[in-house]
Design a protein around this motif. Structure first.
Motif, PDB file in Angstrom:
ATOM      1  N   SER A  21       1.717   0.376  -7.680  1.00 10.23           N
ATOM      2  CA  SER A  21       2.886   1.181  -7.335  1.00 10.23           C
ATOM      3  C   SER A  21       2.515   2.431  -6.533  1.00 10.23           C
ATOM      4  O   SER A  21       3.394   3.155  -6.075  1.00 10.23           O
ATOM      5  CB  SER A  21       3.627   1.599  -8.614  1.00 10.23           C
ATOM      6  N   GLN A  22       1.225   2.650  -6.342  1.00 13.55           N
ATOM      7  CA  GLN A  22       0.775   3.834  -5.622  1.00 13.55           C
ATOM      8  C   GLN A  22       0.667   3.542  -4.116  1.00 13.55           C
ATOM      9  O   GLN A  22       0.005   2.600  -3.706  1.00 13.55           O
ATOM     10  CB  GLN A  22      -0.586   4.280  -6.133  1.00 13.55           C
ATOM     11  N   GLU A  23       1.296   4.366  -3.331  1.00 11.96           N
ATOM     12  CA  GLU A  23       1.296   4.170  -1.886  1.00 11.96           C
ATOM     13  C   GLU A  23      -0.113   4.199  -1.305  1.00 11.96           C
ATOM     14  O   GLU A  23      -0.448   3.394  -0.431  1.00 11.96           O
ATOM     15  CB  GLU A  23       2.167   5.229  -1.208  1.00 11.96           C
ATOM     16  N   ILE A  24      -0.959   5.078  -1.799  1.00 12.45           N
ATOM     17  CA  ILE A  24      -2.312   5.196  -1.253  1.00 12.45           C
ATOM     18  C   ILE A  24      -3.133   3.932  -1.500  1.00 12.45           C
ATOM     19  O   ILE A  24      -3.994   3.575  -0.703  1.00 12.45           O
ATOM     20  CB  ILE A  24      -3.041   6.438  -1.807  1.00 12.45           C
ATOM     21  N   VAL A  25      -2.860   3.225  -2.578  1.00 15.59           N
ATOM     22  CA  VAL A  25      -3.604   2.000  -2.912  1.00 15.59           C
ATOM     23  C   VAL A  25      -3.264   0.877  -1.945  1.00 15.59           C
ATOM     24  O   VAL A  25      -4.133   0.096  -1.555  1.00 15.59           O
ATOM     25  CB  VAL A  25      -3.310   1.574  -4.369  1.00 15.59           C
ATOM     26  N   CYS A  26      -2.021   0.787  -1.559  1.00 20.09           N
ATOM     27  CA  CYS A  26      -1.586  -0.365  -0.755  1.00 20.09           C
ATOM     28  C   CYS A  26      -1.275  -0.011   0.694  1.00 20.09           C
ATOM     29  O   CYS A  26      -0.721  -0.841   1.419  1.00 20.09           O
ATOM     30  CB  CYS A  26      -0.376  -1.017  -1.417  1.00 20.09           C
ATOM     31  N   GLN A  27      -1.678   1.156   1.142  1.00 18.76           N
ATOM     32  CA  GLN A  27      -1.313   1.578   2.489  1.00 18.76           C
ATOM     33  C   GLN A  27      -1.828   0.656   3.582  1.00 18.76           C
ATOM     34  O   GLN A  27      -1.233   0.565   4.657  1.00 18.76           O
ATOM     35  CB  GLN A  27      -1.752   3.011   2.746  1.00 18.76           C
ATOM     36  N   TYR A  28      -2.917  -0.068   3.340  1.00 12.17           N
ATOM     37  CA  TYR A  28      -3.461  -0.993   4.344  1.00 12.17           C
ATOM     38  C   TYR A  28      -3.287  -2.449   3.922  1.00 12.17           C
ATOM     39  O   TYR A  28      -3.949  -3.333   4.452  1.00 12.17           O
ATOM     40  CB  TYR A  28      -4.930  -0.686   4.608  1.00 12.17           C
ATOM     41  N   GLN A  29      -2.407  -2.698   2.972  1.00  6.79           N
ATOM     42  CA  GLN A  29      -2.130  -4.041   2.483  1.00  6.79           C
ATOM     43  C   GLN A  29      -0.774  -4.511   3.015  1.00  6.79           C
ATOM     44  O   GLN A  29       0.051  -3.709   3.417  1.00  6.79           O
ATOM     45  CB  GLN A  29      -2.103  -4.066   0.953  1.00  6.79           C
ATOM     46  N   ALA A  30      -0.568  -5.799   2.948  1.00  8.27           N
ATOM     47  CA  ALA A  30       0.726  -6.357   3.370  1.00  8.27           C
ATOM     48  C   ALA A  30       1.776  -6.218   2.282  1.00  8.27           C
ATOM     49  O   ALA A  30       2.939  -6.514   2.499  1.00  8.27           O
ATOM     50  CB  ALA A  30       0.547  -7.829   3.736  1.00  8.27           C
ATOM     51  N   TRP A  31       1.383  -5.762   1.088  1.00  7.86           N
ATOM     52  CA  TRP A  31       2.294  -5.635  -0.048  1.00  7.86           C
ATOM     53  C   TRP A  31       2.379  -4.169  -0.477  1.00  7.86           C
ATOM     54  O   TRP A  31       1.551  -3.351  -0.102  1.00  7.86           O
ATOM     55  CB  TRP A  31       1.811  -6.480  -1.232  1.00  7.86           C
ATOM     56  N   GLY A  32       3.406  -3.905  -1.269  1.00  7.65           N
ATOM     57  CA  GLY A  32       3.511  -2.629  -1.969  1.00  7.65           C
ATOM     58  C   GLY A  32       4.041  -1.484  -1.134  1.00  7.65           C
ATOM     59  O   GLY A  32       4.276  -1.626   0.046  1.00  7.65           O
ATOM     60  N   PRO A  33       4.225  -0.378  -1.803  1.00  7.40           N
ATOM     61  CA  PRO A  33       4.030  -0.191  -3.236  1.00  7.40           C
ATOM     62  C   PRO A  33       5.033  -1.031  -4.041  1.00  7.40           C
ATOM     63  O   PRO A  33       6.179  -1.188  -3.644  1.00  7.40           O
ATOM     64  CB  PRO A  33       4.238   1.296  -3.478  1.00  7.40           C
ATOM     65  N   ASN A  34       4.557  -1.560  -5.145  1.00 10.33           N
ATOM     66  CA  ASN A  34       5.360  -2.472  -5.952  1.00 10.33           C
ATOM     67  C   ASN A  34       6.316  -1.744  -6.880  1.00 10.33           C
ATOM     68  O   ASN A  34       5.999  -0.669  -7.402  1.00 10.33           O
ATOM     69  CB  ASN A  34       4.459  -3.346  -6.822  1.00 10.33           C
ATOM     70  N   THR A  35       7.452  -2.386  -7.095  1.00 11.55           N
ATOM     71  CA  THR A  35       8.363  -1.950  -8.146  1.00 11.55           C
ATOM     72  C   THR A  35       7.867  -2.573  -9.453  1.00 11.55           C
ATOM     73  O   THR A  35       6.988  -3.442  -9.447  1.00 11.55           O
ATOM     74  CB  THR A  35       9.794  -2.445  -7.871  1.00 11.55           C
TER      75      THR A  35
END
Length: 64
Positions: A21-35
């Protein structure tokens, strides 16, 4: 430090959500941030995939 791995469990969705759910974790991913719903769905999908034969997806929880 010893690291252990184990199969994901349904109740792990909370831990998955804590990072997914953290934007910084998924900023370079095709998913997220997750609900919360998306995190629960992800874990449910992983658990279904673990039952497939032949199994092609392996997802583990890291235990410190």
């Amino acid at each position: 430090m010893r690291v252990k791995l184990r199969e994901l469990k349904n109740e792990d969705w909370l831990a998955v959500h804590a990072y997914a759910s953290q934007e910084i974790v998924c900023q370079y991913q095709a998913w997220g941030p997750n609900t919360e719903v998306e995190s629960k769905q992800y874990v449910e999908e992983v658990l279904r995939d673990a039952q497939e034969e032949p199994r092609v997806r392996y997802v583990y929880a890291v235990i410190l």
